[in-house]
Design a protein around this motif. Structure first.
Motif, PDB file in Angstrom:
ATOM      1  N   GLY A  84      -2.631  -7.739   2.585  1.00  0.00           N
ATOM      2  CA  GLY A  84      -1.694  -7.524   1.482  1.00  0.00           C
ATOM      3  C   GLY A  84      -2.417  -7.421   0.148  1.00  0.00           C
ATOM      4  N   ILE A  85      -3.415  -8.272  -0.062  1.00  0.00           N
ATOM      5  CA  ILE A  85      -4.226  -8.186  -1.282  1.00  0.00           C
ATOM      6  C   ILE A  85      -4.957  -6.845  -1.312  1.00  0.00           C
ATOM      7  CG2 ILE A  85      -6.162  -9.191  -2.547  1.00  0.00           C
ATOM      8  CD1 ILE A  85      -5.395 -11.901  -1.271  1.00  0.00           C
ATOM      9  N   GLY A  86      -5.474  -6.442  -0.143  1.00  0.00           N
ATOM     10  CA  GLY A  86      -6.168  -5.165  -0.062  1.00  0.00           C
ATOM     11  C   GLY A  86      -5.289  -3.989  -0.416  1.00  0.00           C
ATOM     12  N   VAL A  87      -4.028  -4.042   0.013  1.00  0.00           N
ATOM     13  CA  VAL A  87      -3.078  -2.978  -0.328  1.00  0.00           C
ATOM     14  C   VAL A  87      -2.900  -2.903  -1.839  1.00  0.00           C
ATOM     15  CG1 VAL A  87      -0.641  -2.305  -0.206  1.00  0.00           C
ATOM     16  CG2 VAL A  87      -1.860  -2.971   1.882  1.00  0.00           C
ATOM     17  N   GLY A  88      -2.740  -4.057  -2.478  1.00  0.00           N
ATOM     18  CA  GLY A  88      -2.577  -4.065  -3.935  1.00  0.00           C
ATOM     19  C   GLY A  88      -3.793  -3.509  -4.650  1.00  0.00           C
ATOM     20  N   HIS A 136       2.903   3.665   3.647  1.00  0.00           N
ATOM     21  CA  HIS A 136       3.902   4.210   2.713  1.00  0.00           C
ATOM     22  C   HIS A 136       3.243   4.754   1.455  1.00  0.00           C
ATOM     23  CE1 HIS A 136       7.603   4.506   0.344  1.00  0.00           C
ATOM     24  NE2 HIS A 136       6.960   3.857  -0.617  1.00  0.00           N
ATOM     25  N   TRP A 137       2.242   4.036   0.938  1.00  0.00           N
ATOM     26  CA  TRP A 137       1.578   4.444  -0.295  1.00  0.00           C
ATOM     27  C   TRP A 137       0.401   5.381  -0.041  1.00  0.00           C
ATOM     28  CZ3 TRP A 137       4.259   3.845  -4.459  1.00  0.00           C
ATOM     29  CH2 TRP A 137       5.151   2.774  -4.582  1.00  0.00           C
ATOM     30  N   LYS A 138       0.216   5.796   1.218  1.00  0.00           N
ATOM     31  CA  LYS A 138      -0.826   6.770   1.575  1.00  0.00           C
ATOM     32  C   LYS A 138      -2.208   6.333   1.086  1.00  0.00           C
ATOM     33  CE  LYS A 138       2.555  10.544   1.397  1.00  0.00           C
ATOM     34  NZ  LYS A 138       2.899  10.371   2.815  1.00  0.00           N
ATOM     35  N   LEU A 139      -2.566   5.105   1.422  1.00  0.00           N
ATOM     36  CA  LEU A 139      -3.802   4.513   0.917  1.00  0.00           C
ATOM     37  C   LEU A 139      -4.989   4.863   1.819  1.00  0.00           C
ATOM     38  CD1 LEU A 139      -2.438   1.030  -0.236  1.00  0.00           C
ATOM     39  CD2 LEU A 139      -2.727   3.141  -1.578  1.00  0.00           C
ATOM     40  N   ASP A 140      -5.466   6.092   1.695  1.00  0.00           N
ATOM     41  CA  ASP A 140      -6.629   6.498   2.479  1.00  0.00           C
ATOM     42  C   ASP A 140      -7.932   5.983   1.884  1.00  0.00           C
ATOM     43  OD1 ASP A 140      -6.686   8.148   0.266  1.00  0.00           O
ATOM     44  OD2 ASP A 140      -6.430  10.020   1.374  1.00  0.00           O
ATOM     45  N   LYS A 154      -3.856   8.778   5.129  1.00  0.00           N
ATOM     46  CA  LYS A 154      -3.606   7.623   5.985  1.00  0.00           C
ATOM     47  C   LYS A 154      -4.669   6.551   5.777  1.00  0.00           C
ATOM     48  CE  LYS A 154      -1.378   9.912   9.955  1.00  0.00           C
ATOM     49  NZ  LYS A 154      -1.471  10.099  11.430  1.00  0.00           N
ATOM     50  N   PRO A 155      -4.263   5.282   5.722  1.00  0.00           N
ATOM     51  CA  PRO A 155      -5.272   4.226   5.797  1.00  0.00           C
ATOM     52  C   PRO A 155      -5.896   4.234   7.184  1.00  0.00           C
ATOM     53  CG  PRO A 155      -3.069   3.292   5.955  1.00  0.00           C
ATOM     54  CD  PRO A 155      -2.889   4.756   5.677  1.00  0.00           C
ATOM     55  N   CYS A 156      -7.078   3.646   7.303  1.00  0.00           N
ATOM     56  CA  CYS A 156      -7.799   3.664   8.583  1.00  0.00           C
ATOM     57  C   CYS A 156      -8.118   2.240   9.019  1.00  0.00           C
ATOM     58  CB  CYS A 156      -9.080   4.476   8.450  1.00  0.00           C
ATOM     59  SG  CYS A 156     -10.022   4.627   9.998  1.00  0.00           S
TER      60      CYS A 156
END
Length: 296
Positions: A133-137, A174-178, A240-242
């Motif tokens: 979750g921290i990584g997403v932020g 959802h946020w397309k964090l590639d 996409k995240p990996c």
């Protein structure tokens, strides 16, 4: 400094990465010897992953751990701190002389990782299930700043028991964090039992794909396979995240510890540390000779 329009990946020096992994293991054993105990099995198991991450995939400056353009490595599993310290020592972020202070009062190397104490420790982990979750932020923030830095987040198979991990996974897609790479250490061991017995995580790759991630699964103790997986993650620009799912062996490289039934938290007799170091040195010497013979 002008940001690059794409990530340039240098060719991997596999023998050099193997040596880095060996030295990371050795640093971890020496720290474990200071306290006579610790999460050494995890450090030995994840050393190859850390070698490829820090010495092939990541962009950082040893003399400036807070460099704005750096890639961030988040240790969600705070009890793996001994492993990350070993990598940071090998990278030159932390002095090798700090090994003798491991786990001591006022040391910059506490037994569970804390960002306020240790250069290069990006977050305080340990309350499992929070790291992704921290990584997403962080990844979202970097995206909005138009930064080309990446977030690498190491989490355990046990953290897949946590609902917060999957909430973060859904958010990342959802946020397309590639610019976010999750690394799952699958050693199938928790404090009380095998991870697969506590709560079965298979089919692990399919689950991540169902959440909108690119999922790669590799032998986490195979340097060449890890290089290929990290390169694929770095080259990805599909929105996409990996996730790189790494099957590892606890105690890898030290037969004395590989053969133990439970290696989640290891207590080693005083005389056994010397044996463990000797076995590690012998394992590295043998594998290096074999690798040289294969390519001669």
């Amino acid at each position: 400094m002008q940001p690059a329009t794409h990530r340039v990946i240098a060719p991997a020096d596999i023998p050099a990465l193997r040596r880095r992994a060996y030295r990371i293991r050795r640093h971890a054993l020496l720290m474990g010897e200071v306290q006579g105990q610790g999460y050494v099995g995890q450090a030995l198991g994840i050393a190859d992953v850390l070698a490829v991450a820090y010495f092939h995939a990541m962009n950082l400056r040893a003399d400036d751990p807070e460099w704005e353009e750096r890639d961030r490595f988040l240790l969600s599993i705070g009890h793996y701190a001994i492993a990350l310290y070993a990598a940071l020592i090998e990278a030159g972020v932390i002095s090798e002389s700090e090994i003798e202070n491991y786990g001591s009062d006022d040391s910059m190397l506490p037994m569970s990782g804390m960002a306020a104490y240790t250069p290069g420790m990006e977050i305080t982990g340990g309350s499992l299930g929070h790291g992704l979750g921290i990584g997403v932020g962080m990844a979202l923030g970097l995206k909005r700043k138009q930064s080309h830095s990446r977030i690498f987040n190491l989490l355990s198979d046990g953290e897949l028991n946590e609902g917060s991990t999957w909430e973060a996974a859904a958010s990342a897609a959802h946020w397309k964090l590639d610019n976010l790479v999750a690394i799952v250490d699958v050693n199938d061991q928790q404090a009380d039992d095998k991870s697969s017995s506590v709560l079965d995580y298979e089919p692990i790759a399919d689950k991540w794909r169902a959440f909108g991630w690119t999922a790669l699964r590799v032998n986490g103790n195979d340097i060449a396979a890890l290089v290929e997986a990290f390169d694929s993650a770095l080259e990805s620009a599909d929105g996409k995240p990996c996730v790189i799912i790494c099957d590892t062996l606890m105690g890898r490289g030290v037969p004395l510890l590989e053969d133990r039934d439970k290696t989640h938290f290891i207590r080693v007799d005083e005389d056994e540390w010397r044996i463990a170091l000797k076995q590690l040195d012998d394992t590295y010497a043998h594998s290096s000779h074999a690798a040289g013979s294969e390519h001669s």
